[in-house]
Design a protein around this motif. Structure first.
Motif, PDB file in Angstrom:
ATOM      1  N   TYR A 138       0.754  -1.132  -0.060  1.00  0.00           N
ATOM      2  CA  TYR A 138       0.089  -0.008   0.068  1.00  0.00           C
ATOM      3  C   TYR A 138       0.957   1.329   0.010  1.00  0.00           C
ATOM      4  CZ  TYR A 138      -4.051   2.878   0.897  1.00  0.00           C
ATOM      5  OH  TYR A 138      -5.223   3.775   0.588  1.00  0.00           O
ATOM      6  N   VAL A 140       2.127   5.272  -0.623  1.00  0.00           N
ATOM      7  CA  VAL A 140       1.640   6.462  -0.410  1.00  0.00           C
ATOM      8  C   VAL A 140       2.742   7.552  -0.963  1.00  0.00           C
ATOM      9  CG1 VAL A 140       1.056   8.266   1.237  1.00  0.00           C
ATOM     10  CG2 VAL A 140       0.480   5.846   1.932  1.00  0.00           C
ATOM     11  N   GLN A 214      -7.221  -1.626   4.318  1.00  0.00           N
ATOM     12  CA  GLN A 214      -7.007  -0.488   3.340  1.00  0.00           C
ATOM     13  C   GLN A 214      -7.705   0.701   3.829  1.00  0.00           C
ATOM     14  OE1 GLN A 214      -7.851  -1.706  -0.743  1.00  0.00           O
ATOM     15  NE2 GLN A 214      -8.035   0.507  -1.476  1.00  0.00           N
ATOM     16  N   ASN A 215      -8.939   0.742   4.164  1.00  0.00           N
ATOM     17  CA  ASN A 215      -9.857   1.703   4.971  1.00  0.00           C
ATOM     18  C   ASN A 215      -8.939   2.346   5.846  1.00  0.00           C
ATOM     19  OD1 ASN A 215     -11.635   1.442   2.956  1.00  0.00           O
ATOM     20  ND2 ASN A 215     -13.001   0.195   4.360  1.00  0.00           N
ATOM     21  N   GLU A 218      -6.205   4.646   4.188  1.00  0.00           N
ATOM     22  CA  GLU A 218      -6.677   5.905   3.401  1.00  0.00           C
ATOM     23  C   GLU A 218      -7.299   6.995   4.472  1.00  0.00           C
ATOM     24  OE1 GLU A 218      -9.743   4.402   1.235  1.00  0.00           O
ATOM     25  OE2 GLU A 218      -8.480   3.344  -0.361  1.00  0.00           O
ATOM     26  N   ASN A 222      -5.897  10.978   4.820  1.00  0.00           N
ATOM     27  CA  ASN A 222      -6.567  11.953   4.723  1.00  0.00           C
ATOM     28  C   ASN A 222      -6.649  13.031   5.872  1.00  0.00           C
ATOM     29  OD1 ASN A 222      -7.661  10.960   2.077  1.00  0.00           O
ATOM     30  ND2 ASN A 222      -9.283   9.952   3.163  1.00  0.00           N
ATOM     31  N   ILE A 259      -2.599   7.454  -3.069  1.00  0.00           N
ATOM     32  CA  ILE A 259      -2.711   6.274  -2.207  1.00  0.00           C
ATOM     33  C   ILE A 259      -3.153   4.896  -3.069  1.00  0.00           C
ATOM     34  CG2 ILE A 259      -2.649   7.366  -0.192  1.00  0.00           C
ATOM     35  CD1 ILE A 259      -5.694   6.922  -0.064  1.00  0.00           C
ATOM     36  N   GLY A 260      -2.850   3.603  -2.261  1.00  0.00           N
ATOM     37  CA  GLY A 260      -3.243   2.446  -3.118  1.00  0.00           C
ATOM     38  C   GLY A 260      -2.401   1.501  -3.287  1.00  0.00           C
TER      39      GLY A 260
END
Length: 554
Positions: A138, A140, A214-215, A218, A222, A259-260
């Motif tokens: 993941y 960034v 994943q949430n 994220e 944020n 992101i991802g």
């Protein structure tokens, strides 16, 4: 030449079977073994006929090994995979399964190749190798703008170095900021900065470790973006610049985030039925602009995860999969496409490239086919000369021979009754009728029936009278007479020596008798020797005795 094989072990051939006669040399060897490893790889062979150490003629050709059945040993090796093959009559199927932690480019763990007979494999003779894959991380990416109270160009280099030295601190600050979300440890992978008047724009790239939700990750990013406090990306409040001034530093903005799940470096992200994964570019391709590109013609790459391709060698082309290079027609051979059905350059020509052979210049030729360079073209022997090959170095025609053509391996002989008076004759007109002697009894002593004959282009006389041997001239007769006279003189000399010996013996015996008769009386005769001149006798008298007796003492 095509040699069929039906087994992995192949067959052995004797190149001497292809030579009609003569002393020959063989390259690479007289006995050649052809097996599965030689399929699709032509073997260059040369057979030369020798005269001593000189090559009279030579033949160069290619031996193609053709498998008439499906042979799995002809398949290229696939790395990091297990091969399992099954025969079904004349056909064969081979399955490749990747080892743990490896995958085929495209995301599959198994591949198959099939042979339908005559060793024709589909989709290719060159199965792919398996690649070591990674799970996506993941990632960034975010940009931070810093304000300075002086020109940033004087400070950007030192400031970027400071951020790199403190990247672990910045990562820990982010972990602390998002600790309640538990996104996993954040690792900074790279930092790059640029200057713009009184600002420094820095790009941070990193990833979260582990497989957290994943949430949560994220949400963490944020919150960082909207936070009023930016101290987590500000490890210092001032920086010393290159002009030795001290500049104050504050955070202006935090944003431009990405992101991802992404792959690291040159690995590509693949989503398959088995899940998401990251794989490197396979052999035959190179990584550029976030994709794997096929190596161009004339280039290859035999390793995975590479950013450039390698150049093929001279007279090579890229293999269909780009993972290797294959030879075009080897030097000395050519064909229409420069690759299949390669044939040797014909005699009196030389090799230019895999598609072209060029004829030797006028007056030049070769003693063999498949000549590699123009230097292999030799000057032909000129009229009046010859050699074992018809090419230089040449020798002049011997006496009583001529040669009116060029490039010949022998000279023509004059008629039996003709001769030449110099070597290197170039025309039959130089063959002159030999002088014929008058074979009468003045030449052949004591021979009434003589005639002329020729031997080695010279005339001489022979005697046919009473079918005796021949006397070629009066010199032979004189020689016979001389031998008879010498033998006669030898005999006379022997007789004379014997006569002298007998005479001396008689004289000695007479003297001894007279001495016994006289006893002690002095009967010594007075001997007077007189010189005797030459007489008609074959020998001379030894002397004359004058004997007088003294009887006073009687």
């Amino acid at each position: 030449m095509s040699i069929p094989i039906n087994t992995t072990n192949g067959r052995t051939i004797d190149l001497a079977d292809y030579v009609l006669n003569g002393n020959a040399s063989f390259s690479p060897s007289r006995i050649v073994t052809l097996n599965a490893s030689d399929v699709n790889i032509p073997l260059k062979v040369k057979i030369a006929v020798l005269y001593g150490n000189e090559i009279l003629s030579a033949c160069t050709f290619l031996i193609y090994t053709n498998a008439k059945v499906c042979l799995k040993d002809t398949l290229a090796h696939a790395s990091n995979a297990v091969q399992q093959c099954v025969n079904t009559g004349e056909n064969m199927s081979c399955a490749y399964t990747c080892n743990n932690g490896f995958v085929f480019y495209g995301g599959n763990f198994t591949r198959k190749v099939k042979c339908s007979g005559m060793n024709v494999w589909k989709p290719s003779l060159y199965p792919e190798s398996c690649l070591k894959y990674e799970l996506p991380a993941y990632f960034v990416k975010f940009d931070v703008t810093y304000n300075l109270n002086t020109l940033a160009s004087n400070c950007v280099q030192n400031f970027n170095a400071l951020l790199k030295d403190t990247n672990a601190t910045i990562g820990s600050n982010i972990d602390s900021f998002c600790r309640l979300l538990d996104p996993g440890k954040f690792i900074i992978d790279s930092i790059s900065s640029s200057a713009s008047t009184f600002k420094i724009i820095t790009t941070f790239r990193g990833h979260f470790v582990g497989d957290k939700h994943q949430n949560n990750r994220e949400t963490c990013i944020n919150l960082l973006e909207v936070s009023s406090s930016r101290s987590f990306v500000l490890p210092v409040s001032s920086i010393q610049c290159s002009d030795n001034t001290q500049a104050a530093v504050t955070v202006d903005t935090f944003g431009n985030t990405e992101i991802g799940y992404k792959c690291n470096g040159s690995f590509l992200f693949l989503s398959s039925e088995f899940g998401d994964m990251c794989v490197p570019c396979p052999a035959g391709r190179y990584f550029s602009t976030h994709t794997c590109n096929v190596c161009a013609e004339g280039l290859y790459q035999d390793l995975p995860d590479q950013s450039v391709c390698k150049s093929c060698g001279t007279n090579e082309i890229s293999r269909s999969d780009g993972a290797a290079c294959i030879s075009r027609c080897p030097p000395g051979f050519a064909s229409t496409d420069g690759f299949t059905d390669c044939q040797p350059c014909e005699r009196d020509s030389f090799w230019i490239n895999a598609t072209h052979c060029e004829t030797c210049p006028e007056g030049y030729g070769t003693v063999e086919n498949g000549v590699l360079h123009k230097s292999g073209c030799k000057t032909v022997c000129q009229p009046g000369r010859y050699s074992q090959t018809g090419y230089t170095p040449c020798e002049m025609c011997p006496l009583h021979h001529y040669q009116n053509l060029e490039g010949q391996t022998s000279c023509k002989e004059c008629n039996y009754n003709q001769r030449t008076y110099k070597t290197g004759s170039i025309n039959s007109s130089e063959c002159i009728i030999a002088d014929i002697p008058n074979c009468d009894r003045t030449v052949l002593t004591g021979c009434e029936n003589g005639n002329t004959t020729f031997q080695n282009h010279s005339a001489f006389c022979v005697c046919f009278e009473d079918q005796r041997g021949s006397r070629t001239n009066d010199r032979q007769g004189q020689m016979d007479t001389t031998v008879i006279i010498l033998i006669t003189l030898l005999c006379i000399s022997v007789v004379l020596n014997i006569s002298l010996i007998i005479r001396n013996c008689r004289q000695s015996s007479k003297q001894q008798t007279e001495d016994r008769n006289h006893g002690n009386i002095d009967r010594t005769p007075n001997v007077v020797y007189e010189h005797v001149g030459d007489t008609s006798s074959p020998y001379q008298e030894l002397g004359k005795l004058d004997v007088s007796h003294n009887y006073n003492h009687m």
